[in-house]
Design a protein around this motif. Structure first.
Motif, mmCIF file in Angstrom:
data_model
loop_
_atom_site.group_PDB
_atom_site.id
_atom_site.type_symbol
_atom_site.label_atom_id
_atom_site.label_comp_id
_atom_site.label_asym_id
_atom_site.label_seq_id
_atom_site.Cartn_x
_atom_site.Cartn_y
_atom_site.Cartn_z
ATOM 1 N N SER A 113 0.822 -1.204 0.000
ATOM 2 C CA SER A 113 0.000 0.000 0.000
ATOM 3 C C SER A 113 0.861 1.260 0.000
ATOM 4 C CB SER A 113 -0.935 -0.002 1.215
ATOM 5 O OG SER A 113 -1.790 1.119 1.200
ATOM 6 N N ALA A 114 1.946 1.240 0.774
ATOM 7 C CA ALA A 114 2.842 2.405 0.833
ATOM 8 C C ALA A 114 3.507 2.657 -0.514
ATOM 9 C CB ALA A 114 3.901 2.184 1.913
ATOM 10 N N MET A 115 3.965 1.605 -1.175
ATOM 11 C CA MET A 115 4.615 1.768 -2.472
ATOM 12 C C MET A 115 3.623 2.207 -3.545
ATOM 13 S SD MET A 115 7.312 -1.458 -2.457
ATOM 14 C CE MET A 115 7.955 -1.034 -4.072
ATOM 15 N N ALA A 116 2.378 1.714 -3.469
ATOM 16 C CA ALA A 116 1.364 2.134 -4.434
ATOM 17 C C ALA A 116 0.976 3.599 -4.227
ATOM 18 C CB ALA A 116 0.130 1.239 -4.312
ATOM 19 N N GLU A 117 0.839 4.004 -2.968
ATOM 20 C CA GLU A 117 0.543 5.407 -2.675
ATOM 21 C C GLU A 117 1.694 6.308 -3.129
ATOM 22 O OE1 GLU A 117 -2.028 6.946 -1.019
ATOM 23 O OE2 GLU A 117 -3.244 5.246 -0.349
ATOM 24 N N GLY A 118 2.923 5.875 -2.847
ATOM 25 C CA GLY A 118 4.075 6.664 -3.252
ATOM 26 C C GLY A 118 4.216 6.752 -4.760
ATOM 27 N N TYR A 119 3.891 5.662 -5.463
ATOM 28 C CA TYR A 119 3.973 5.661 -6.922
ATOM 29 C C TYR A 119 2.964 6.635 -7.521
ATOM 30 C CZ TYR A 119 3.857 3.872 -11.722
ATOM 31 O OH TYR A 119 3.892 3.760 -13.097
ATOM 32 N N ALA A 120 1.733 6.613 -7.017
ATOM 33 C CA ALA A 120 0.717 7.551 -7.514
ATOM 34 C C ALA A 120 1.095 8.991 -7.187
ATOM 35 C CB ALA A 120 -0.643 7.204 -6.911
ATOM 36 N N SER A 121 1.625 9.225 -5.997
ATOM 37 C CA SER A 121 2.053 10.577 -5.616
ATOM 38 C C SER A 121 3.176 11.068 -6.510
ATOM 39 C CB SER A 121 2.491 10.595 -4.150
ATOM 40 O OG SER A 121 1.439 10.205 -3.285
ATOM 41 N N GLU A 122 4.116 10.168 -6.821
ATOM 42 C CA GLU A 122 5.259 10.557 -7.663
ATOM 43 C C GLU A 122 4.809 10.910 -9.083
ATOM 44 O OE1 GLU A 122 9.202 8.555 -9.693
ATOM 45 O OE2 GLU A 122 8.319 7.625 -7.922
ATOM 46 N N ILE A 123 3.937 10.093 -9.665
ATOM 47 C CA ILE A 123 3.459 10.368 -11.023
ATOM 48 C C ILE A 123 2.700 11.691 -11.053
ATOM 49 C CG2 ILE A 123 1.971 9.557 -12.874
ATOM 50 C CD1 ILE A 123 4.523 7.969 -12.578
ATOM 51 N N SER A 124 1.862 11.922 -10.043
ATOM 52 C CA SER A 124 1.116 13.182 -9.977
ATOM 53 C C SER A 124 2.051 14.375 -9.816
ATOM 54 C CB SER A 124 0.120 13.128 -8.813
ATOM 55 O OG SER A 124 -0.561 14.363 -8.673
#
Length: 297
Positions: free
Chosen positions: A239-250
């Motif tokens: 969950s942390a890596m998925a949240e971080g990935y979405a935050s990074e792309i945004s």
């Protein structure tokens, strides 16, 4: 005649300098236009990948909600608080897993999570061992907490994370030993334009086994608490890596959008400067022609 020749030579030298400046402005203008094309392309790519990243984030949140519900019902936090109140023993060392990625050009997303990790380490009096996921956070934390940095992972953040990748990372982290306190720091996706550093707390097998509400669940074996602890860690890490990935792309999309706007403003300014300089060059040439014609009369 001597004065006239000196004046014409000075004007000719000025004309040469003006031509050089005009060429420099033209080259700069071409470079900025090329940069604008690159930033626009990166913005489009990030916008396309953001939808996929958000879907992966939503899927990970579904699994994380079940884990959160189990923790709330078992309530291992109550046991942790009772132990802290009953004795003033030396606190156990905390494992701090900081989630980031390898890529840049996404604003301050890496520096903010590194700043949050330094702040948390200071709160724990540096009684921590740090695991860095991503080269960016590894580089930043190695400058201040090289002694606490025990493990680092690279090659992450290129695609949306999956459970197989996360399970392999979790297995490597488990080789560091058992920790009473484990925290995962990550960038939580708030909206398309904002994110904030957050954390997950993962409880050890003993804390789950002795939790006040664990009797609500019928555990089939004695090793069930260990399995639950390992699965909870992998689940929260996913969950942390998925949240971080979405935050990074945004964040990258927003950064490239701002860069494209700044490049557009610079193109406008340099275009005006180029036209004015070109007009000044033409005017100087006309003045030289008229002056030369007048001197021959």
């Amino acid at each position: 005649m001597f004065r006239l020749g000196a004046t014409q030579a000075a004007r000719s030298a000025q004309g040469v300098r003006t031509y050089a400046t005009l060429r420099e402005i033209e080259n700069r203008l071409k470079s900025i236009k090329n940069i604008e094309k690159i930033t626009n392309t990166m913005k489009i790519v990030a916008s396309t990948r953001l939808n996929k990243a958000q879907r992966a984030m939503q899927a990970s949140r579904v699994f994380n909600e079940s884990d959160t519900e189990f923790i709330e019902n078992a309530d291992p936090k109550a046991l942790e608080q009772e132990g802290a109140e009953g004795q003033a023993a030396k606190p156990e060392k905390t494992l701090l897993v900081v989630v980031s990625s390898d890529k840049g050009l996404c604003g301050s997303i890496h520096s903010q999570i590194s700043k949050a990790a330094r702040k948390r380490a200071a709160e724990l009096n540096d009684n921590v061992e740090i695991v860095a996921i991503g080269d960016k956070v590894k580089t930043q934390l190695s400058r201040t907490h090289a002694a606490q940095l025990k493990l680092a992972f690279s090659g992450v953040g290129k695609e949306a994370p999956n459970f197989i990748e996360v399970a392999l990372i979790a297995d490597e982290i488990a080789k560091l030993g058992t920790f009473e306190n484990t925290e995962i720091l990550y960038n939580k996706f708030v909206s398309g334009v904002s994110f904030e550093p957050s954390k997950f707390s993962v409880f050890a097998a003993d804390a789950i086994q002795n939790a006040p509400g664990i009797n609500k669940y019928e555990l089939e074996s004695e090793d069930a608490s260990q399995v639950l602890s390992e699965f909870s860690f992998a689940n929260n890490l996913l969950s942390a890596m998925a949240e971080g990935y979405a935050s990074e792309i945004s964040a990258r999309r927003n950064a490239m959008d701002n860069a494209s706007k700044n490049a557009g403003d610079m193109i406008t300014s340099y275009s005006i400067l180029y036209n004015r300089t070109r007009q000044a060059v033409i005017t100087n040439e006309l003045v030289d022609i008229i002056t030369g014609a007048s001197s021959l009369e």
